[in-house]
Design a protein around this motif. Structure first.
Motif: not given
Length: 165
Positions: A131-144
């Motif tokens: 969901e963080i990835a959806d909010v900020v517009g980057i991939s979940p892997a990049n969020v991690r």
């Protein structure tokens, strides 16, 4: 879904959105204003909500956009301490120390670059990384990866401060 109730949404998300706004501006009155602005937008746009994401992700995205606009308008990053109203209630013995550490943590967060501030604020709200990835517009892997690096930065600051996370 036609049974989305604005009052329920407001009561479920107000404190979370307020804390998110504080993470950006660290100003109690301004955070309240941005929170109100967010929920006005939610109220106006709720009939158009298509459930392509969860209602929470959608609200965080609205709040994030509103906060970013304000930060760009203000062109300043606040350095003040977090007001007492939004702190968790610590145990009696460690209350003062916990408050100092909470203040220091939010001061450190307020000094992070915008994207990192959004990501760690949402992580602290226990939002799923997808969901963080959806909010900020980057991939979940990049969020991690970013969360790991942000935590390293914060841990380093805490170590210099004399504490560990």
């Amino acid at each position: 879904m036609h049974d989305l109730n604005f009052d329920e949404i407001y009561h479920t998300y107000w404190k979370k959105i307020f804390r998110l706004c504080m993470g950006y501006l660290n100003d109690d009155e301004m955070a309240k204003d941005l929170c109100q602005e967010t929920f006005i937008a939610v109220f106006q746009q709720l009939p158009n909500f298509r459930q392509e994401s969860s209602i929470g992700t959608w609200i965080y995205r609205i709040a994030t956009n509103i906060c970013l606009r304000r930060v760009h308008m203000e062109k300043r990053m606040p350095k003040s301490e977090l007001p007492y109203q939004i702190k968790d209630t610590p145990g009696k013995e460690d209350k003062l120390e916990q408050e100092k550490m909470t203040d220091f943590l939010y001061q450190c967060i307020s000094e992070l670059p915008e994207l990192e501030r959004i990501i760690i604020s949402l992580e602290l709200e226990e939002m799923k990384q997808k969901e963080i990835a959806d909010v900020v517009g980057i991939s979940p892997a990049n969020v991690r990866v970013k969360i790991h690096r942000i935590k390293e930065k914060l841990t380093e600051k805490f170590t210099k401060y004399g504490h560990s996370l």
